[in-house]
Design a protein around this motif. Structure first.
Motif, PDB file in Angstrom:
ATOM      1  N   ARG A   1      -5.633 -13.360   3.329  1.00  0.00           N
ATOM      2  CA  ARG A   1      -6.259 -12.726   2.048  1.00  0.00           C
ATOM      3  C   ARG A   1      -5.978 -11.088   2.633  1.00  0.00           C
ATOM      4  O   ARG A   1      -6.304 -10.680   3.651  1.00  0.00           O
ATOM      5  N   SER A   2      -5.277 -10.581   1.567  1.00  0.00           N
ATOM      6  CA  SER A   2      -5.328  -9.002   1.527  1.00  0.00           C
ATOM      7  C   SER A   2      -5.393  -8.408   0.348  1.00  0.00           C
ATOM      8  O   SER A   2      -4.794  -8.761  -0.668  1.00  0.00           O
ATOM      9  N   VAL A   3      -6.134  -7.317   0.221  1.00  0.00           N
ATOM     10  CA  VAL A   3      -6.332  -6.520  -1.117  1.00  0.00           C
ATOM     11  C   VAL A   3      -5.948  -5.170  -0.754  1.00  0.00           C
ATOM     12  O   VAL A   3      -6.332  -4.482   0.530  1.00  0.00           O
ATOM     13  N   VAL A   4      -5.403  -4.392  -1.746  1.00  0.00           N
ATOM     14  CA  VAL A   4      -5.130  -2.913  -1.540  1.00  0.00           C
ATOM     15  C   VAL A   4      -6.259  -2.109  -2.413  1.00  0.00           C
ATOM     16  O   VAL A   4      -6.233  -2.346  -3.645  1.00  0.00           O
ATOM     17  N   VAL A   5      -6.917  -1.163  -1.931  1.00  0.00           N
ATOM     18  CA  VAL A   5      -7.725  -0.263  -2.697  1.00  0.00           C
ATOM     19  C   VAL A   5      -7.063   1.027  -2.804  1.00  0.00           C
ATOM     20  O   VAL A   5      -7.072   1.978  -1.912  1.00  0.00           O
ATOM     21  N   ARG A   6      -7.041   1.339  -4.013  1.00  0.00           N
ATOM     22  CA  ARG A   6      -6.432   2.812  -4.470  1.00  0.00           C
ATOM     23  C   ARG A   6      -7.452   3.626  -4.938  1.00  0.00           C
ATOM     24  O   ARG A   6      -7.799   3.483  -6.126  1.00  0.00           O
ATOM     25  N   GLY A   7      -7.875   4.661  -4.228  1.00  0.00           N
ATOM     26  CA  GLY A   7      -9.107   5.476  -4.596  1.00  0.00           C
ATOM     27  C   GLY A   7     -10.433   4.552  -4.816  1.00  0.00           C
ATOM     28  O   GLY A   7     -10.799   3.914  -3.684  1.00  0.00           O
ATOM     29  N   ASP A   8     -11.040   4.354  -6.058  1.00  0.00           N
ATOM     30  CA  ASP A   8     -12.081   3.704  -6.165  1.00  0.00           C
ATOM     31  C   ASP A   8     -11.810   2.431  -6.888  1.00  0.00           C
ATOM     32  O   ASP A   8     -12.624   1.540  -7.637  1.00  0.00           O
TER      33      ASP A   8
ATOM     34  N   PRO B   1       0.856  -1.148  -0.090  1.00  0.00           N
ATOM     35  CA  PRO B   1      -0.017   0.143  -0.255  1.00  0.00           C
ATOM     36  C   PRO B   1       0.842   1.276   0.043  1.00  0.00           C
ATOM     37  O   PRO B   1       1.842   1.179   0.546  1.00  0.00           O
ATOM     38  N   LEU B   2       0.163   2.419  -0.759  1.00  0.00           N
ATOM     39  CA  LEU B   2       0.936   3.724  -0.670  1.00  0.00           C
ATOM     40  C   LEU B   2       0.014   4.478   0.356  1.00  0.00           C
ATOM     41  O   LEU B   2      -0.848   4.073   0.848  1.00  0.00           O
ATOM     42  N   PRO B   3       0.641   5.404   0.665  1.00  0.00           N
ATOM     43  CA  PRO B   3      -0.227   6.407   1.772  1.00  0.00           C
ATOM     44  C   PRO B   3      -1.471   6.742   1.095  1.00  0.00           C
ATOM     45  O   PRO B   3      -1.573   7.201  -0.108  1.00  0.00           O
ATOM     46  N   GLY B   4      -2.509   6.714   2.031  1.00  0.00           N
ATOM     47  CA  GLY B   4      -3.846   7.103   1.507  1.00  0.00           C
ATOM     48  C   GLY B   4      -4.841   5.748   1.034  1.00  0.00           C
ATOM     49  O   GLY B   4      -5.679   5.930   0.852  1.00  0.00           O
ATOM     50  N   ASP B   5      -4.084   4.591   0.592  1.00  0.00           N
ATOM     51  CA  ASP B   5      -4.675   3.517   0.402  1.00  0.00           C
ATOM     52  C   ASP B   5      -5.350   2.730   1.369  1.00  0.00           C
ATOM     53  O   ASP B   5      -4.988   3.037   2.657  1.00  0.00           O
ATOM     54  N   ASP B   6      -6.359   2.191   1.062  1.00  0.00           N
ATOM     55  CA  ASP B   6      -7.360   1.325   2.031  1.00  0.00           C
ATOM     56  C   ASP B   6      -6.449  -0.169   2.073  1.00  0.00           C
ATOM     57  O   ASP B   6      -6.426  -0.567   0.869  1.00  0.00           O
ATOM     58  N   VAL B   7      -6.297  -0.743   2.960  1.00  0.00           N
ATOM     59  CA  VAL B   7      -6.110  -2.196   3.015  1.00  0.00           C
ATOM     60  C   VAL B   7      -6.950  -3.113   3.855  1.00  0.00           C
ATOM     61  O   VAL B   7      -7.347  -2.706   4.904  1.00  0.00           O
ATOM     62  N   VAL B   8      -7.582  -4.213   3.313  1.00  0.00           N
ATOM     63  CA  VAL B   8      -8.476  -4.985   3.891  1.00  0.00           C
ATOM     64  C   VAL B   8      -7.776  -6.483   4.109  1.00  0.00           C
ATOM     65  O   VAL B   8      -7.152  -6.948   3.163  1.00  0.00           O
ATOM     66  N   ARG B   9      -7.462  -6.762   5.249  1.00  0.00           N
ATOM     67  CA  ARG B   9      -6.917  -8.262   5.417  1.00  0.00           C
ATOM     68  C   ARG B   9      -7.707  -9.205   6.272  1.00  0.00           C
ATOM     69  O   ARG B   9      -8.375  -8.840   7.170  1.00  0.00           O
ATOM     70  N   LEU B  10      -7.760 -10.446   5.858  1.00  0.00           N
ATOM     71  CA  LEU B  10      -8.401 -11.478   6.789  1.00  0.00           C
ATOM     72  C   LEU B  10      -7.239 -12.628   6.646  1.00  0.00           C
ATOM     73  O   LEU B  10      -6.652 -13.180   5.755  1.00  0.00           O
TER      74      LEU B  10
END
Length: 408
Positions: A358-365, A340-349
């Motif tokens: 499981r981990s995903v990085v959401v950048r903006g939309d 992730p970069l600063p400002g990204d959302d990260v979701v982990r299980l």
């Protein structure tokens, strides 16, 4: 030596790897010239051959007409001729460079122009068969193997050698395994899995040289002075595009052979695909993009409108335990930018007990990337969402991205 010029072939392909074989199967009347004596094969499965799960013939690709064991030594662009090391000369209307890549040989003490006995690259079927023969030569003696490099190739080699009965040490210079694909937590799970197979893993570990005696490797020397005893050393330090022919012919070369969206080089009659090609600044070095490029080029050569706009590649790896070791495979998939970069959302299980992550990085939309280990039920939906590069629905919960159906 007298040479014989053959009748012009509409399309000549240099290289009989996976991309070259795909073109051989789909382009009528193509002439494919390949250095290897083996029939084209699926290099993604080389580790399975090394581990003894597949015989070499099992990974062969569908039959294709290939001139095997012949190396192209020069391209004459003015007369559109390809000169081969057997004295043959082939005339072309269109030429395709599918020359692949070479393993990177690190600047180690004790590693000269000729590799010492026991030191192996792990790139071709010949490399794989030589490694397997070396392990069998020490059967019952507990052969000690050191793998230098903890990327995808090194991890694959280490687990295959462990499955073959070798005592394996994996030395990775970086902070964690598979740094290009994995984040720290998922790399830790991968490390624990390899250790459960008997692989000794060292990260942040710089190799200084090889200690040899009588022309054979005896140990791997680390920068801190420690030595790892080894009868076998595998160099898995990455790959470099094979661009020598293109460079000598005066084509534009940067990291790879520069191509446009029609996979055309700086010469309008010459194309390049696969590991040797650089498209929009990217050199992929993976089988998936090579096959996608070959498919686009099939249409281009046939005069159909087609453009290659880059590949958003998915890395997928299945690690099997040895018969007497831990049960079940360890599945891994990584795509995009998992860091992730600063400002990204990260979701982990994460479920450490089951080895699932499981981990995903959401950048903006948009979905920027992700890593999945263990249960890969959601990987298809996640990967498609990422590949399509479409905005995520506003009502989508980030947590739903990690459910089995991807939440869509």
């Amino acid at each position: 030596m007298r040479t014989k010029t053959e009748n012009a072939a509409r399309v000549v392909v240099i290289g009989a790897g996976m991309a070259g074989a795909r073109l051989a199967a789909r382009v009528p009347g193509v002439t494919v010239v390949g250095e290897e004596t083996h029939a084209p094969y699926n290099r993604v499965l080389l580790a399975e051959v090394l581990a003894g799960r597949y015989a070499a013939e099992v990974i062969a690709l569908p039959p294709a007409e290939v001139r095997r064991g012949v190396r192209v030594v020069r391209i004459d662009r003015a007369d559109r001729l390809v000169h081969c090391d057997d004295g043959g000369v082939v005339r072309y209307e269109r030429l395709v460079l599918a020359t692949g890549s070479n393993p990177v040989l690190p600047p180690l003490r004790g590693l000269g122009d000729a590799m010492p006995d026991g030191v192996h690259a792990f790139r071709t079927l010949d490399d794989c068969l030589a490694l397997r023969a070396a392990v069998r030569q020490h059967t019952g003696a507990g052969v000690r193997a050191v793998v230098i490099g903890g990327g995808l190739l090194g991890v694959s080699a280490a687990r295959a050698l462990a499955a073959s009965g070798a005592q394996v040490v994996l030395a990775q210079q970086g902070e964690h395994l598979m740094e290009r694909q994995l984040d720290g937590e998922s790399a830790g799970l991968l490390r624990r899995h390899l250790e459960s197979l008997g692989v000794e893993v060292h990260t942040e570990c710089r190799v200084r040289g090889l200690r040899c005696a009588d022309g054979a490797v005896r140990a791997v020397e680390l920068a801190d002075g420690y030595e790892l005893a080894a009868e076998i050393t595998v160099l898995a330090c990455g790959v470099r595009p094979r661009t020598g022919l293109a460079r000598a012919a005066g084509l534009e070369v940067r990291n790879g052979i520069v191509v446009d969206d029609e996979l055309r080089t700086s010469d309008p009659y010459i194309h390049a695909v696969g590991d040797c090609a650089e498209h929009r600044g990217a050199v992929y070095g993976l089988a998936g993009p090579a096959l996608e490029q070959a498919d686009v080029l099939v249409d281009v050569l046939a005069g159909r409108p087609a453009r290659y706009e880059g590949t958003r590649a998915l890395t997928r790896l299945t690690l099997h335990g040895p018969a007497a070791g831990p049960t079940g495979p360890f599945d891994l998939a990584a795509f995009g930018d998992s860091r992730p970069l600063p400002g990204d959302d990260v979701v982990r299980l994460a479920d450490a007990t089951r080895g699932a992550y499981r981990s995903v990085v959401v950048r903006g939309d948009r979905l920027a990337g992700g890593v999945l280990l263990g249960d890969l039920a959601a990987v298809g939906t996640l990967a498609r969402t990422w590949e399509d590069d479409e905005p995520l629905p506003a009502e989508t919960s980030l947590l739903h991205l990690l459910t089995h159906d991807g939440g869509f």
